[in-house]
Design an enzyme around this catalytic site. Sequence first.
Site, PDB file in Angstrom:
ATOM      1  N   ALA A 139     -23.336 -24.785 -83.367  1.00 35.26           N
ATOM      2  CA  ALA A 139     -22.285 -24.371 -82.427  1.00 35.26           C
ATOM      3  C   ALA A 139     -22.662 -23.163 -81.578  1.00 35.26           C
ATOM      4  O   ALA A 139     -21.798 -22.528 -80.986  1.00 35.26           O
ATOM      5  CB  ALA A 139     -20.975 -24.083 -83.183  1.00 35.26           C
ATOM      6  N   GLU A 140     -23.961 -22.842 -81.517  1.00 33.66           N
ATOM      7  CA  GLU A 140     -24.405 -21.658 -80.775  1.00 33.66           C
ATOM      8  C   GLU A 140     -23.680 -20.397 -81.240  1.00 33.66           C
ATOM      9  O   GLU A 140     -23.405 -19.495 -80.440  1.00 33.66           O
ATOM     10  CB  GLU A 140     -24.255 -21.841 -79.262  1.00 33.66           C
ATOM     11  CG  GLU A 140     -25.247 -22.794 -78.651  1.00 33.66           C
ATOM     12  CD  GLU A 140     -24.832 -24.252 -78.838  1.00 33.66           C
ATOM     13  OE1 GLU A 140     -25.610 -25.012 -79.446  1.00 33.66           O
ATOM     14  OE2 GLU A 140     -23.733 -24.609 -78.393  1.00 33.66           O
ATOM     15  N   GLU A 198     -25.450 -31.978 -88.333  1.00 34.48           N
ATOM     16  CA  GLU A 198     -26.764 -32.242 -87.736  1.00 34.48           C
ATOM     17  C   GLU A 198     -27.894 -32.019 -88.746  1.00 34.48           C
ATOM     18  O   GLU A 198     -28.909 -31.387 -88.451  1.00 34.48           O
ATOM     19  CB  GLU A 198     -26.964 -31.373 -86.490  1.00 34.48           C
ATOM     20  CG  GLU A 198     -25.982 -31.715 -85.375  1.00 34.48           C
ATOM     21  CD  GLU A 198     -26.065 -30.773 -84.178  1.00 34.48           C
ATOM     22  OE1 GLU A 198     -26.577 -29.654 -84.340  1.00 34.48           O
ATOM     23  OE2 GLU A 198     -25.602 -31.159 -83.089  1.00 34.48           O
ATOM     24  N   GLU A 295     -20.714 -36.122 -81.289  1.00 34.31           N
ATOM     25  CA  GLU A 295     -20.835 -35.151 -80.201  1.00 34.31           C
ATOM     26  C   GLU A 295     -21.531 -35.842 -79.039  1.00 34.31           C
ATOM     27  O   GLU A 295     -22.655 -36.328 -79.201  1.00 34.31           O
ATOM     28  CB  GLU A 295     -21.666 -33.928 -80.603  1.00 34.31           C
ATOM     29  CG  GLU A 295     -21.046 -33.013 -81.631  1.00 34.31           C
ATOM     30  CD  GLU A 295     -21.941 -31.802 -81.927  1.00 34.31           C
ATOM     31  OE1 GLU A 295     -22.731 -31.416 -81.030  1.00 34.31           O
ATOM     32  OE2 GLU A 295     -21.848 -31.266 -83.036  1.00 34.31           O
TER      33      GLU A 295
END
Length: 647
Positions: A139-140, A198, A295
């Site tokens: 999610a940065e 991920e 996503e």
Amino acid sequence: MLLSHHFQVILLSCLSLHCSALAIAGKPNQVIKPYKRELLQDIVTWDEHSLFVHGERVLFYSGEFHPFRLPVPSLWLDVFLKIKALGYSGVSFYTDWALLEGKPGDFSAQGIFALEPFFDAAQKAGIYLLARPGPYINAEVSGGGYPGWLQRIPGLLRTTDPTYLNATDNYARSINQIIAKAQITNGGPVILVQPENEYFQADPGIDFPNPSYFGYVEDQIRSAGIVVPLLSNDAYPHGYFAPGSPAAVDIYGHDGYPLGFDCANPYTWPDGDLPTYYGTLHKEQSPSTPYSITEFQGGSFDPWGGLGFTQCAELLNEQFERVFYKNDYSFGVTIFNVYMIYGGTNWGNLGHPGGYTSYDYGAVISEERLVSREKYSEAKLEANFLQASPAYLTAIPQNNTYANEIFTWKKYASKTVLVVYGGPNEGHELALVNCGRARLLEGSGVKIGHRNGATILNFQTSSERRIVMLDRNLYVYVLDRNDAYNYWVIDLPSNAVSGNYTNTMVDTVAPIVKAGYLLRTVEVSGHTMALTGDINATTAIEVIGGAPSPLSTLTFNGESLQFEQDGRTGAVTATVQYVKPTYSIPDLSTVGWKYLDSLPEIGSTYDDSAWTTASLTYSNNTARNLTTPTSLYASDYGYNTGNLIYR
């Protein structure tokens, strides 16, 4: 219904316009195939085509929205309503471990980090939720959501190393118990949960993919009381943990970012980046579950020194949506989550080092919560078509290439309304079967013909609106795309079972309203219609379908409007006057200013005797060994974020 790889429609039946909603009804046990394991609940189920909620097929069309990037709970409903107005039925959200367990064993989800107001706002708006608690989320965010203190444990992250697994237990138990209480089985909005995030690669020498590790994360979720289906998000469609494999999820999903993150070149789409292989891989990897893209690219992050999110919004604009989203529809995707739908802000030290304060992401809803980007309107056209096309949920992908774009259709007691549109300088032909005679009620330039029992409408796209009336009281509104952007279909408050959530059995009578910038809610009670929304100019309101007849009262944001109602069609017209807001700016030159020395540490008389001494001769940093006599890694001493000073 057949899907083309350009997802375009040329032939409609009036009988299908009256009856196609039946494609989602019927007894679930007649359409849902048996499971390979015993179900933990019977409210959210699935087959190879789609989800079912309360026995009805559901298109989970979702956007990503992180509450920690808008830490003002009173504003969450605003964002949810703007997502709902798109025609979306869901929202996906991450929870950030680092924000909730800043000290080992001290979990707190209170105040702005409490999730209950987020769940309440979603439920009020009628939005289903996909919860994604990690523990790793990417999610940065800083550390991918890992708390800084995790750097002081010697265990290898995302493995079966006991020190790592034990470190996750308190967070996993606490956050999953909160999510469990908000499941639809307990009256809440959560219908899906994603384990891990991920999990698709590892360093050399690490056992990967490791079903023991992945299964541990799943067990943490289930032991906390979560019973809704588990959905994965493979970073690339590798097929990891698809049904039939060890530690399998219930529904396999993957991510897709086909254009990457090169906002510096917003007008360049690299050759070969359109993923035409998704459908084939899905049939090979997980044919027993709905095709799910957990996503899909809705924008891009921007690094330090980048050119700003305006360019990201241009790279991933409405044209990108028309090509790449429709490509995904051609594979029959029915669980579809756009990352991001609203990006928000990296407050404090929330963001990863490669990004900056804004996390606008070039999403359809801007950081300041505006919906003025054209990609918002395009996303609305596409989602509304899918929601109005229940046969899509069980459609068979095909290679067709013909075109006509439909916004929506609704069947009311006295008439049926179909809204079609086209882009600039396009020629269109629409064939309608079993619809009888046709005549042009408004506009010009529509050629009406008959062939093989079908009524043929032939037209060039024009800024002039055209209305064609056919037998069976079918009204076809022919618009250009820019005009179609101004039309809205907002679900009516539904029944006791569905609440405000999208219910395709009820939504066939939802009003169609032309209302400009934003329409938030529509309610009909007796002969009264109440609209709420936002305007940025004096705005013409037109209800082309779904208004009570006769209508006695029309309100907008609680204010009564004068209106006219067509005695033949029942359409309602009114005008909302825009009043420019007034505000005053203080004279800052008259304010008494004060200052504080923010860097006293550089002073020669500063006392640093209470500071932590960097005396450790070892480090748990497994990525980079010590190259100094003692560790200078701040996290080895418990300082994990922010600006750091050494003396």
